[in-house]
Design a protein around this motif. Sequence first.
Motif, PDB file in Angstrom:
ATOM      1  N   ALA A 152     -13.326   4.717  37.411  1.00 52.82           N
ATOM      2  CA  ALA A 152     -13.255   4.847  35.945  1.00 52.82           C
ATOM      3  C   ALA A 152     -13.645   6.262  35.528  1.00 52.82           C
ATOM      4  O   ALA A 152     -14.574   6.476  34.752  1.00 52.82           O
ATOM      5  CB  ALA A 152     -14.141   3.803  35.270  1.00 52.82           C
ATOM      6  N   GLY A 159     -12.292   8.556  33.700  1.00 51.74           N
ATOM      7  CA  GLY A 159     -11.999   9.153  32.389  1.00 51.74           C
ATOM      8  C   GLY A 159     -11.331  10.501  32.559  1.00 51.74           C
ATOM      9  O   GLY A 159     -10.335  10.639  33.280  1.00 51.74           O
ATOM     10  N   ASP A 218      -8.668   5.642  37.384  1.00 60.00           N
ATOM     11  CA  ASP A 218      -8.822   5.090  36.031  1.00 60.00           C
ATOM     12  C   ASP A 218      -7.537   4.333  35.700  1.00 60.00           C
ATOM     13  O   ASP A 218      -6.486   4.628  36.264  1.00 60.00           O
ATOM     14  CB  ASP A 218      -9.050   6.210  34.999  1.00 60.00           C
ATOM     15  CG  ASP A 218      -9.805   5.713  33.768  1.00 60.00           C
ATOM     16  OD1 ASP A 218     -11.013   5.997  33.646  1.00 60.00           O
ATOM     17  OD2 ASP A 218      -9.185   5.016  32.930  1.00 60.00           O
ATOM     18  N   HIS A 219      -7.633   3.372  34.773  1.00 56.16           N
ATOM     19  CA  HIS A 219      -6.402   2.666  34.391  1.00 56.16           C
ATOM     20  C   HIS A 219      -5.701   3.354  33.220  1.00 56.16           C
ATOM     21  O   HIS A 219      -4.594   2.979  32.875  1.00 56.16           O
ATOM     22  CB  HIS A 219      -6.690   1.183  34.070  1.00 56.16           C
ATOM     23  CG  HIS A 219      -7.503   0.965  32.832  1.00 56.16           C
ATOM     24  ND1 HIS A 219      -7.564  -0.250  32.189  1.00 56.16           N
ATOM     25  CD2 HIS A 219      -8.290   1.805  32.112  1.00 56.16           C
ATOM     26  CE1 HIS A 219      -8.355  -0.151  31.138  1.00 56.16           C
ATOM     27  NE2 HIS A 219      -8.803   1.076  31.071  1.00 56.16           N
ATOM     28  N   ASP A 237      -5.973  -0.453  37.925  1.00 55.99           N
ATOM     29  CA  ASP A 237      -6.816  -1.390  37.179  1.00 55.99           C
ATOM     30  C   ASP A 237      -7.890  -1.903  38.130  1.00 55.99           C
ATOM     31  O   ASP A 237      -7.585  -2.580  39.115  1.00 55.99           O
ATOM     32  CB  ASP A 237      -5.958  -2.545  36.650  1.00 55.99           C
ATOM     33  CG  ASP A 237      -6.796  -3.585  35.930  1.00 55.99           C
ATOM     34  OD1 ASP A 237      -8.032  -3.403  35.825  1.00 55.99           O
ATOM     35  OD2 ASP A 237      -6.220  -4.588  35.468  1.00 55.99           O
ATOM     36  N   LEU A 238      -9.128  -1.560  37.829  1.00 58.05           N
ATOM     37  CA  LEU A 238     -10.235  -1.896  38.728  1.00 58.05           C
ATOM     38  C   LEU A 238     -10.504  -3.395  38.775  1.00 58.05           C
ATOM     39  O   LEU A 238     -11.188  -3.866  39.673  1.00 58.05           O
ATOM     40  CB  LEU A 238     -11.501  -1.151  38.296  1.00 58.05           C
ATOM     41  CG  LEU A 238     -11.491   0.352  38.546  1.00 58.05           C
ATOM     42  CD1 LEU A 238     -12.654   1.029  37.838  1.00 58.05           C
ATOM     43  CD2 LEU A 238     -11.553   0.642  40.044  1.00 58.05           C
ATOM     44  N   SER A 257     -19.658   6.871  36.359  1.00 58.40           N
ATOM     45  CA  SER A 257     -20.611   7.138  35.275  1.00 58.40           C
ATOM     46  C   SER A 257     -20.128   6.414  34.028  1.00 58.40           C
ATOM     47  O   SER A 257     -18.927   6.347  33.751  1.00 58.40           O
ATOM     48  CB  SER A 257     -20.767   8.644  35.028  1.00 58.40           C
ATOM     49  OG  SER A 257     -19.586   9.203  34.551  1.00 58.40           O
ATOM     50  N   ALA A 258     -21.104   5.880  33.306  1.00 57.34           N
ATOM     51  CA  ALA A 258     -20.840   5.181  32.025  1.00 57.34           C
ATOM     52  C   ALA A 258     -19.802   4.078  32.194  1.00 57.34           C
ATOM     53  O   ALA A 258     -18.936   3.900  31.356  1.00 57.34           O
ATOM     54  CB  ALA A 258     -20.388   6.198  30.963  1.00 57.34           C
TER      55      ALA A 258
HETATM   56  C1  LIG Z   1     -17.174   5.238  28.980  1.00 60.68           C
HETATM   57  S1  LIG Z   1     -15.744   5.755  29.836  1.00 60.68           S
HETATM   58  C2  LIG Z   1     -16.468   6.737  31.119  1.00 60.68           C
HETATM   59  C3  LIG Z   1     -15.531   7.773  31.659  1.00 60.68           C
HETATM   60  C4  LIG Z   1     -16.138   8.769  32.643  1.00 60.68           C
HETATM   61  N1  LIG Z   1     -16.653   8.117  33.819  1.00 60.68           N
HETATM   62  C5  LIG Z   1     -17.206   9.612  31.977  1.00 60.68           C
HETATM   63  O1  LIG Z   1     -18.381   9.487  32.349  1.00 60.68           O
HETATM   64  O2  LIG Z   1     -16.879  10.392  31.076  1.00 60.68           O
HETATM   65  C6  LIG Z   1     -15.222   4.298  30.688  1.00 60.68           C
HETATM   66  C7  LIG Z   1     -13.968   4.483  31.524  1.00 60.68           C
HETATM   67  O3  LIG Z   1     -13.631   3.236  32.138  1.00 60.68           O
HETATM   68  C8  LIG Z   1     -12.223   3.162  32.221  1.00 60.68           C
HETATM   69  N2  LIG Z   1     -11.875   1.751  32.455  1.00 60.68           N
HETATM   70  C9  LIG Z   1     -12.184   0.697  31.676  1.00 60.68           C
HETATM   71  N3  LIG Z   1     -11.674  -0.445  32.189  1.00 60.68           N
HETATM   72  C10 LIG Z   1     -11.020  -0.089  33.333  1.00 60.68           C
HETATM   73  C11 LIG Z   1     -10.274  -0.823  34.313  1.00 60.68           C
HETATM   74  N4  LIG Z   1     -10.109  -2.147  34.207  1.00 60.68           N
HETATM   75  N5  LIG Z   1      -9.758  -0.145  35.349  1.00 60.68           N
HETATM   76  C12 LIG Z   1      -9.908   1.200  35.452  1.00 60.68           C
HETATM   77  N6  LIG Z   1     -10.598   1.946  34.562  1.00 60.68           N
HETATM   78  C13 LIG Z   1     -11.156   1.312  33.509  1.00 60.68           C
HETATM   79  C14 LIG Z   1     -11.779   3.720  30.871  1.00 60.68           C
HETATM   80  O4  LIG Z   1     -10.426   4.084  30.853  1.00 60.68           O
HETATM   81  C15 LIG Z   1     -12.743   4.902  30.723  1.00 60.68           C
HETATM   82  O5  LIG Z   1     -12.207   6.061  31.276  1.00 60.68           O
END
Ligand SMILES: C[S@@+](CC[C@H](N)C(=O)[O-])C[C@H]1O[C@@H](n2cnc3c(N)ncnc32)[C@H](O)[C@@H]1O
Length: 274
Positions: free
Chosen positions: A52, A54, A76-77, A100-101, A119-120
Amino acid sequence: MSTETFSADWLSLREPFDAAARAEAAVRLRLGARLDALRPPAGTPWRVIDLACGTGANQRWLSPHLQGPQEWLMVDHDDSLLRRVPDPASGVAILRQRLDLMASLETLPWHAAHLVTASALLDLVGTAWLQRLVAACASARVPLLLALSVDGRHLWQPRDPLDEEVAALFAGHQRRDKGLGSALGAQAANTLLPALRKAGYSVVQARSDWRVNGLRDAAGPYLLKSLIDGMADAAVEQDAGQAAAVRGWQARRRDLATTTRLRVGHVDVLAWPR
Ligand SMILES: C[S@@+](CC[C@H](N)C(=O)[O-])C[C@H]1O[C@@H](n2cnc3c(N)ncnc32)[C@H](O)[C@@H]1O
């Protein structure tokens, strides 16, 4: 179930606050020394999976701490975020993978990785997904660094009589399913730690709190307003009957943004196989 999307603007607004929070946690985690001990053999680049990712903030923060050549698999998705991951400095190669995780977690190359990081992310995931993550990592005996998981603390200065009520509504909204199961929200780290220990990991954790000062930090008022708006919208969605009170809180908090200090509780976790 709703799939939450994250705007690139929000991720870029929070990045310097994330970085400062992680720098504090890194000292308490003794991150440099511990990563050094986990380093791959000489001549082998670090192979890192960033779940994920971002727009790549985690890679930007962590790469200098790893030192040496690195190959990152950025997952990331959301294709619009992935496309914004910039090409890093020389010595660091990245591969962007749309995935998609929830559907495809187990397909990642766990056995080839030297480190799995995120992260996050953890507040978005459910217990079953966390267990899948721990099982995948444990089967490959790969270390994990999971940064910036919220722990539910919002310490406002000055305080407002509605802070606790809005925080409770916001926390309820955070536990909704965002596509990765019934979300653990602020309980994610508390759920993760015993699961990792049970799977044979040594675990250390440290607080990585955001410290936002609306008076001192140039971006502080912007982050605060964005956070206030996000919390208010979530709180109203959670209980429309409280809309008038919550919107009042939002207006008061926005008015005070340039003089407000806020600490948002987060936890960073580093784990390695025993
Ligand atoms: C709060 S953001 C954090 C992004 C990055 N890690 C950062 O610290 O800036 C959460 C991330 O989770 C990704 N995400 C949410 N659900 C997901 C899924 N099912 N599969 C892949 N990525 C996912 C979102 O697209 C987003 O980029």
